[in-house]
Write an enzyme that holds these catalytic residues in place. Structure first.
Site, short mmCIF file in Angstrom:
data_model
loop_
_atom_site.label_atom_id
_atom_site.label_comp_id
_atom_site.label_asym_id
_atom_site.label_seq_id
_atom_site.Cartn_x
_atom_site.Cartn_y
_atom_site.Cartn_z
N CYS A 42 88.77 10.02 105.34
CA CYS A 42 89.11 11.02 106.34
C CYS A 42 89.19 10.40 107.74
O CYS A 42 88.17 10.15 108.37
CB CYS A 42 88.06 12.13 106.31
SG CYS A 42 88.31 13.36 107.58
N CYS A 68 87.77 12.62 110.58
CA CYS A 68 86.30 12.68 110.65
C CYS A 68 85.72 11.36 111.17
O CYS A 68 84.80 11.37 111.96
CB CYS A 68 85.68 12.93 109.28
SG CYS A 68 86.59 14.00 108.20
N ASP A 69 86.24 10.23 110.70
CA ASP A 69 85.58 8.95 110.94
C ASP A 69 86.33 8.01 111.88
O ASP A 69 85.79 6.97 112.27
CB ASP A 69 85.37 8.21 109.60
CG ASP A 69 84.55 9.05 108.63
OD1 ASP A 69 83.70 9.82 109.09
OD2 ASP A 69 84.77 8.94 107.41
#
Ligand code: NAP
Length: 302
Positions: free
Chosen positions: A132, A135-136
């Site tokens: 992701c 997200c990261d």
């Protein structure tokens, strides 16, 4: 007990909840993880009709609020199996041991990220390996990273990461891309993006955390190491429907066999979104399925 139990709070499930509530029936949505499904991993959605640009997370949040404000109940628990209850009711049993009954069930289980299947992949997940970018991605500011895949997710992830990572390698197993030509063109114009084509990731390097990936050229067999601190795996999704085979037939790939009418072979069991057999898996088609399945379920129980 509710009129319609929806399994999965992704775009298909939440759209179904909106339609069920607006039809004057009650919807309960069971979600194993977090609401929004795969779209929360998409940095920017630019192809949902009527919305020029929105982040996947904002889209999911808005849909969640729309469904709950209409009265849909969202329960965070994993649906494990479906069985026939008294009379015309269905019972869904969850991982926590709870059970929910409803007159109709909509399976909107979506799909989960496909893994590379490499040694130490699990161990290095969260230590450089990610599924992701939204997200990261921020953890890799100013650092070299790689994205693996040739679909829209890979291209959009690479675009997003190229805005603040030092270098982005796009590793894809062939020359043609599934992703949109417009995104590919924009990516090709970026100076810090390098395409590594006809290649697969064959080894993850690094001890405590990822320090690089080994890629193998599919045509020549040549092996090359790329020094990257992050690897974003975007090689598609797989369904997870095996718990529901008693009520819905699966195709050879594990998707629920159903046409555009979203009906399964079992009366009272409907399906919507990426979890069903279909040619186009998009946000728009998931939302469309949600509406079709919800109206079919409401008509079935009325
Ligand atoms: P996808 O379209 O299925 O693409 C997966 C990519 O990974 C393909 O290029 C495939 O290569 C490659 N791949 C598959 N298995 C592999 C393996 N074992 N090793 C190496 N490469 C592998 O998946 P996606 O990009 O996640 O997209 C899923 C769906 O969501 C698509 O319909 C997509 O259009 C949609 N989506 C839409 C948006 C949006 O609307 N904004 C954003 C993201 C995704 P091959 O091409 O060679 O098969």
């Amino acid at each position: 007990m509710s009129d319609v139990l929806i399994i999965g709070a992704g775009p298909a499930g939440l759209s179904a909840a909106v339609y069920v509530q607006r039809a004057g029936k009650s919807a309960t949505v069971l979600e194993a993880m977090t609401f929004g499904g795969q779209i929360v991993n998409t940095p920017e959605v630019e192809n949902y009709p009527g919305i020029k640009k929105i982040s996947g997370f904002d889209f999911a949040m808005s849909l969640y609020e729309q469904a709950t404000e209409l009265g849909a109940e969202i329960v965070f628990d994993k649906a494990e199996r479906i069985e026939q209850a008294e009379g015309p009711l269905w019972r869904v049993v969850t991982a926590s041991g709870a059970s929910y009954e409803a007159k109709a069930v909509i399976l909107a289980t979506g799909a989960k990220n496909r893994k590379l299947g490499l040694e130490r992949e699990e161990e290095l997940t969260g230590r450089g390996v990610s599924y992701c970018a939204t997200c990261d991605g921020a953890f890799f500011k100013g650092k070299p990273v790689a994205v693996n895949g040739g679909g829209n997710t890979a291209l959009e992830d690479a675009m997003f990461l190229s805005n603040y990572c030092e270098k982005v390698y796009v590793i894809h197993r062939r020359e043609g891309f599934r992703g949109e030509p417009k995104t590919l063109e924009a990516l090709r114009a970026k100076e810090n993006v390098e395409f590594v084509l006809n290649a697969t990731v064959t080894r993850l390097l690094g001890e405590e955390k990822l320090s690089g990936v080994e890629v193998t050229d599919k045509n020549t067999g040549d092996v090359r190491e790329l020094s990257v601190e992050g690897l974003f795996v975007a090689i598609g999704q797989e369904p997870e429907n095996h718990g529901f085979e008693n009520v819905a037939a699966l195709d050879p790939l594990g998707y629920i066999s159903a046409g555009e009418d979203c009906l399964t072979a079992t009366p009272g069991i409907f399906t919507a979104g990426d979890c069903r057999t279909k040619a186009v898996r998009q946000l728009t088609t998931a939302a469309s399925d949600g509406a079709v399945a919800a109206l079919a379920a409401c008509s079935y129980i009325s």
